[in-house]
Design an enzyme around this catalytic site. Structure first.
Site, short mmCIF file in Angstrom:
data_model
loop_
_atom_site.label_atom_id
_atom_site.label_comp_id
_atom_site.label_asym_id
_atom_site.label_seq_id
_atom_site.Cartn_x
_atom_site.Cartn_y
_atom_site.Cartn_z
N ARG A 77 0.86 -1.19 0.00
CA ARG A 77 0.00 0.00 0.00
C ARG A 77 0.89 1.23 0.00
O ARG A 77 1.69 1.43 0.91
CB ARG A 77 -0.93 0.01 1.23
CG ARG A 77 -1.87 1.22 1.21
CD ARG A 77 -2.87 1.20 2.33
NE ARG A 77 -2.37 1.79 3.56
CZ ARG A 77 -2.33 3.09 3.84
NH1 ARG A 77 -2.70 3.97 2.93
NH2 ARG A 77 -1.88 3.50 5.00
N GLU A 354 -2.87 0.08 8.56
CA GLU A 354 -1.64 0.48 9.25
C GLU A 354 -1.69 -0.07 10.67
O GLU A 354 -2.72 -0.01 11.33
CB GLU A 354 -1.49 2.01 9.33
CG GLU A 354 -1.18 2.70 8.03
CD GLU A 354 -0.99 4.21 8.20
OE1 GLU A 354 -0.66 4.64 9.33
OE2 GLU A 354 -1.18 4.93 7.22
#
Length: 452
Positions: A77, A354
């Site tokens: 990502r 995250e």
């Protein structure tokens, strides 16, 4: 004991952001973003450093893809820099900027790594900020065009799109608190920005689907935190509820329920989002999945002089574990957040986009870092995430933050969060112990019982 085995085809990845790693801020037609200006203001960055070079990913991307391949990542990502693609935000397209991401995508796919682009990770072209930024509804139209341009060039190789990373950060620390770019201090501006970020997510999602067809998924990434009252007093419980509305529900409710939470609208008084007919229905129809950035829980107490929300966030509780920048380490929170999304909001597809921590670490003579504290942090969070999956939460993937030691926004280079070390003088990349540990997790698709 059995292994903590994750579902088949679970997507294991790592994440970065363009401004934190690319450098080359004036190369090949790129023009300034709001962070180019903000980072130069005295006192805004903890160590006074600049992201002018950062990790020089713009020139060293081949090295980074090679490291990703060595670590066995299934997905990466990354964010696309809007001022590299459309330098003024609404003017001519910079084909050279698009060429960079085109090459990166091809290299990732050749390495067997799925590219997962984020369209906006806070680097609004400064030219648009000068004309109102996210407080201006016109920025929604400019963002939609940007999404169309990027999808037209890259969409044939992308199936999983992230529109915005942490719109709460962009809106509130950016426009109300002055802590992040662009550094404004107006609650009215923050509420307008938050609404336009959500609306632009909806508009961009529509554009991505129109370009990509049925194989395209578009989602948004929220930074979410379980909110706990400092004491069991009624005042602290109410304050924790307000902070939950400010951080979590202000974005979850529009995305899922098509409305802003009534208690928070009352708290904001005359400062209200500039909602126009059809906006909320459009926002609620836009999301295929939700990305979750999880780092810490939030402890909250009432404070009559605590600003518009009349509360304080005192930080970790006495004796609590902390990471290297003082955030409380609370692995159970990832379980609590994911289960809330599943049970209360009915989210049908979740990615942890995250999760990570800066920890005390030092390289040996060869540049290798034995970051056992980071391994322990990640292991405990993954065990809690596996527990949520066992309890029915539809979690489809996990992206560690971050791939490399980056220039970390307001901390500059003082917060090292990567599973790969970047030596600042040479920019040499060296996987840390956590990188090799993560490689083993990916290979096994499991956390072993001895590590649980």
């Amino acid at each position: 004991m059995s292994e903590h085995v994750f579902p088949e085809r679970f997507l294991w990845g790592a994440a970065t952001a363009a401004f934190e790693i690319e450098g080359a801020l004036d190369a090949d037609g790129r023009r300034p973003s709001i962070w180019d200006r903000f980072m130069c203001e005295p006192g805004k960055i903890a160590d006074g450093s600049l992201a002018t070079v950062a990790n020089d990913h713009y020139h060293r991307w081949r090295e980074d893809v090679a490291v990703m391949r060595e670590l066995g990542l299934k997905a990466y990502r990354f964010s696309i820099a809007w001022p590299r693609v459309i330098p003024d935000g609404d003017g001519p397209v910079n084909q050279v900027g698009l060429d960079f991401y085109d090459r990166l995508l091809d290299a990732l796919l050749q390495a067997g790594i799925e590219p997962v682009p984020t369209l906006y990770h806070w680097d609004l072209p400064q030219s648009l900020e000068d004309r109102g930024g996210w407080t201006a509804r016109a920025t929604v139209e400019h963002f939609t065009r940007y999404a169309e341009v990027v999808a037209d060039r890259l969409g044939d190789r992308v199936h999983l799109w992230m529109t915005h990373n942490e719109p709460w950060i962009a809106a509130f620390p950016g426009y109300a608190l002055g802590r992040m770019a662009p550094g404004r201090t107006s609650w009215a501006d923050a509420l307008a920005a938050a609404h336009h970020l959500l609306l632009s997510h909806a508009a961009a999602s529509e554009a991505l689907h129109a370009q990509g067809g049925r194989d395209t998924s578009a989602g948004i990434i929220l930074n979410l935190s379980a909110c706990f009252p400092w004491t069991e007093s009624e005042a602290d419980i109410a304050a924790a509820r307000r902070f939950d509305g400010y951080l979590n529900r202000w974005f979850l409710d529009p995305l899922v329920r098509g409305s802003y939470p009534a208690d928070m609208l009352a708290s904001y008084g005359d400062d209200r989002p500039p909602v126009m007919p059809g906006d909320m229905e459009r926002i609620a129809a836009a999301t295929d999945f939700l990305g979750v950035n999880y780092y810490l829980r939030t402890n909250v107490r009432a404070a009559p002089d605590g600003g518009k929300l009349k509360l304080e966030v005192p930080g970790p509780r006495p004796g609590a574990e902390r990471n290297a920048i003082g955030w409380e380490i609370y692995p159970r929170g990832i379980y609590e957040i994911v289960m809330r999304l599943h049970r209360e909001y009915g989210i049908s597809r979740i990615y942890i986009t995250e999760n990570g921590a800066p920890v005390p670490e030092a390289p040996d003579a060869a540049g290798y870092v034995d970051d056992s504290a980071r391994i322990d942090y990640l292991r405990r969070h993954l065990v809690q995430l596996h527990r949520a999956i066992d309890d029915g939460a539809p979690v489809k993937g996990y992206f560690v933050w971050s791939l490399t030691d980056n220039w970390e926004w307001e901390w500059g280079f003082s917060a090292r969060m990567g599973i790969v070390r970047v030596e600042r003088s040479s920019l040499r990349r060296t996987p840390k112990a956590s990188g090799y540990w993560y490689r083993d997790i990916i290979r096994a698709n499991a956390v072993l019982p001895a590590e649980a």
